[in-house]
Write a protein that holds these residues in place. Sequence first.
Motif, PDB file in Angstrom:
ATOM      1  N   THR A  57      10.216   2.845  13.510  1.00 24.76           N
ATOM      2  CA  THR A  57      10.925   1.722  12.873  1.00 24.76           C
ATOM      3  C   THR A  57      11.847   2.163  11.751  1.00 24.76           C
ATOM      4  OG1 THR A  57       9.171   1.350  11.247  1.00 24.76           O
ATOM      5  CG2 THR A  57       8.997   0.156  13.357  1.00 24.76           C
ATOM      6  N   LYS A  58      11.643   3.372  11.249  1.00 23.19           N
ATOM      7  CA  LYS A  58      12.389   3.906  10.100  1.00 23.19           C
ATOM      8  C   LYS A  58      12.072   3.146   8.809  1.00 23.19           C
ATOM      9  CE  LYS A  58      14.389   6.905  12.719  1.00 23.19           C
ATOM     10  NZ  LYS A  58      13.655   8.084  13.000  1.00 23.19           N
ATOM     11  N   ASP A  59      10.979   2.374   8.816  1.00 25.15           N
ATOM     12  CA  ASP A  59      10.535   1.669   7.611  1.00 25.15           C
ATOM     13  C   ASP A  59       9.831   2.649   6.680  1.00 25.15           C
ATOM     14  OD1 ASP A  59      11.418  -0.791   8.525  1.00 25.15           O
ATOM     15  OD2 ASP A  59       9.476  -1.347   9.380  1.00 25.15           O
ATOM     16  N   THR A  60      10.009   2.441   5.376  1.00 28.18           N
ATOM     17  CA  THR A  60       9.275   3.231   4.396  1.00 28.18           C
ATOM     18  C   THR A  60       7.929   2.557   4.171  1.00 28.18           C
ATOM     19  OG1 THR A  60      11.305   3.969   3.325  1.00 28.18           O
ATOM     20  CG2 THR A  60       9.271   4.129   2.037  1.00 28.18           C
ATOM     21  N   ILE A  61       6.860   3.307   4.358  1.00 22.92           N
ATOM     22  CA  ILE A  61       5.499   2.807   4.205  1.00 22.92           C
ATOM     23  C   ILE A  61       4.925   3.391   2.914  1.00 22.92           C
ATOM     24  CG2 ILE A  61       3.199   2.663   5.233  1.00 22.92           C
ATOM     25  CD1 ILE A  61       5.406   1.364   6.971  1.00 22.92           C
ATOM     26  N   LEU A  62       4.444   2.529   2.038  1.00 25.66           N
ATOM     27  CA  LEU A  62       3.823   2.956   0.790  1.00 25.66           C
ATOM     28  C   LEU A  62       2.313   3.010   0.997  1.00 25.66           C
ATOM     29  CD1 LEU A  62       3.952   3.622  -2.239  1.00 25.66           C
ATOM     30  CD2 LEU A  62       3.877   1.158  -2.683  1.00 25.66           C
ATOM     31  N   MET A  63       1.748   4.174   0.764  1.00 19.55           N
ATOM     32  CA  MET A  63       0.306   4.372   0.881  1.00 19.55           C
ATOM     33  C   MET A  63      -0.303   4.391  -0.523  1.00 19.55           C
ATOM     34  SD  MET A  63      -0.217   4.671   4.164  1.00 19.55           S
ATOM     35  CE  MET A  63      -1.826   5.440   4.355  1.00 19.55           C
ATOM     36  N   GLN A  64      -1.442   3.714  -0.657  1.00 22.75           N
ATOM     37  CA  GLN A  64      -2.153   3.669  -1.934  1.00 22.75           C
ATOM     38  C   GLN A  64      -3.569   4.164  -1.719  1.00 22.75           C
ATOM     39  OE1 GLN A  64      -2.369  -0.177  -3.944  1.00 22.75           O
ATOM     40  NE2 GLN A  64      -4.278   0.434  -4.901  1.00 22.75           N
ATOM     41  N   GLN A  65      -4.089   4.874  -2.715  1.00 27.16           N
ATOM     42  CA  GLN A  65      -5.478   5.312  -2.650  1.00 27.16           C
ATOM     43  C   GLN A  65      -6.387   4.179  -3.126  1.00 27.16           C
ATOM     44  OE1 GLN A  65      -7.103   8.286  -5.457  1.00 27.16           O
ATOM     45  NE2 GLN A  65      -7.683   9.421  -3.623  1.00 27.16           N
ATOM     46  N   TYR A  66      -7.342   3.859  -2.300  1.00 30.45           N
ATOM     47  CA  TYR A  66      -8.410   2.907  -2.621  1.00 30.45           C
ATOM     48  C   TYR A  66      -9.707   3.703  -2.621  1.00 30.45           C
ATOM     49  CZ  TYR A  66      -5.012  -0.703  -1.325  1.00 30.45           C
ATOM     50  OH  TYR A  66      -3.902  -1.507  -1.246  1.00 30.45           O
ATOM     51  N   PHE A  67     -10.817   3.031  -2.858  1.00 32.45           N
ATOM     52  CA  PHE A  67     -12.113   3.695  -2.807  1.00 32.45           C
ATOM     53  C   PHE A  67     -13.051   2.845  -1.976  1.00 32.45           C
ATOM     54  CE2 PHE A  67      -9.915   5.151  -6.515  1.00 32.45           C
ATOM     55  CZ  PHE A  67     -10.021   6.522  -6.368  1.00 32.45           C
ATOM     56  N   ILE A  68     -13.583   3.452  -0.930  1.00 33.84           N
ATOM     57  CA  ILE A  68     -14.489   2.726  -0.054  1.00 33.84           C
ATOM     58  C   ILE A  68     -15.919   3.080  -0.449  1.00 33.84           C
ATOM     59  CG2 ILE A  68     -14.402   4.446   1.797  1.00 33.84           C
ATOM     60  CD1 ILE A  68     -14.500   2.068   3.773  1.00 33.84           C
ATOM     61  N   ALA A 154      -4.665   3.615   2.381  1.00 33.97           N
ATOM     62  CA  ALA A 154      -4.223   2.531   3.269  1.00 33.97           C
ATOM     63  C   ALA A 154      -2.800   2.139   2.902  1.00 33.97           C
ATOM     64  CB  ALA A 154      -5.144   1.325   3.145  1.00 33.97           C
ATOM     65  N   ALA A 155      -2.101   1.625   3.891  1.00 31.27           N
ATOM     66  CA  ALA A 155      -0.729   1.172   3.666  1.00 31.27           C
ATOM     67  C   ALA A 155      -0.741  -0.083   2.808  1.00 31.27           C
ATOM     68  CB  ALA A 155      -0.041   0.898   4.999  1.00 31.27           C
ATOM     69  N   LYS A 156       0.037  -0.069   1.751  1.00 28.33           N
ATOM     70  CA  LYS A 156       0.108  -1.193   0.811  1.00 28.33           C
ATOM     71  C   LYS A 156       0.749  -2.383   1.510  1.00 28.33           C
ATOM     72  CE  LYS A 156      -0.472  -2.562  -3.435  1.00 28.33           C
ATOM     73  NZ  LYS A 156      -1.831  -2.837  -3.833  1.00 28.33           N
ATOM     74  N   GLY A 157       0.078  -3.533   1.428  1.00 28.90           N
ATOM     75  CA  GLY A 157       0.641  -4.762   1.972  1.00 28.90           C
ATOM     76  C   GLY A 157       0.273  -5.063   3.409  1.00 28.90           C
TER      77      GLY A 157
END
Length: 161
Positions: A57-68, A154-157
């Motif tokens: 898709t050429k979309d920019t994906i923002l990844m954020q660190q969470y804690f499981i 995980a990908a933000k949003g």
Amino acid sequence: MKYLTCILALFTLFACKEEHKVPQEIEEVVKEKTIRQINEELILKGYKTFDFVEETTKDTILMQQYFIAFLKRGPNRSQNQAEADSLQALHLQHLSRMYTNGFADISGPFGDDGDIRGITIYNTPTLEMADSLAHMDPMVKTGRLVIEIHPWWAAKGFSLR
């Protein structure tokens, strides 16, 4: 008669005037933050992030660190039914408070009777903060559950479906 014609002409002019409004979809897009702005805000708050461009898709994906946090069967399970029920109510209140205050994004039990009883995904900038919040759970305090936490990206949003 002249006045009546002028009034009718003015009325017609104003009645036919087209309103120039920005469509709601465009207003919402304009109000949305860019990935760069979201990333900068997260970094200022101490979160770890990275982004990448998705190939198709050429979309920019923002990844954020969470804690499981894995909530595992603990060593102290000697409570009677009334005590266990009371602890369960307090446990659910704790999880609800974590969600309401924005510290946890999702929680839930597993559907089997294994040693891992459930999970909570903490949305905190550090492992230490997630661990501290998880250990505030009344079930953990009494030893009915123990916590095992891992960093998780995980990908933000993006949402579950």
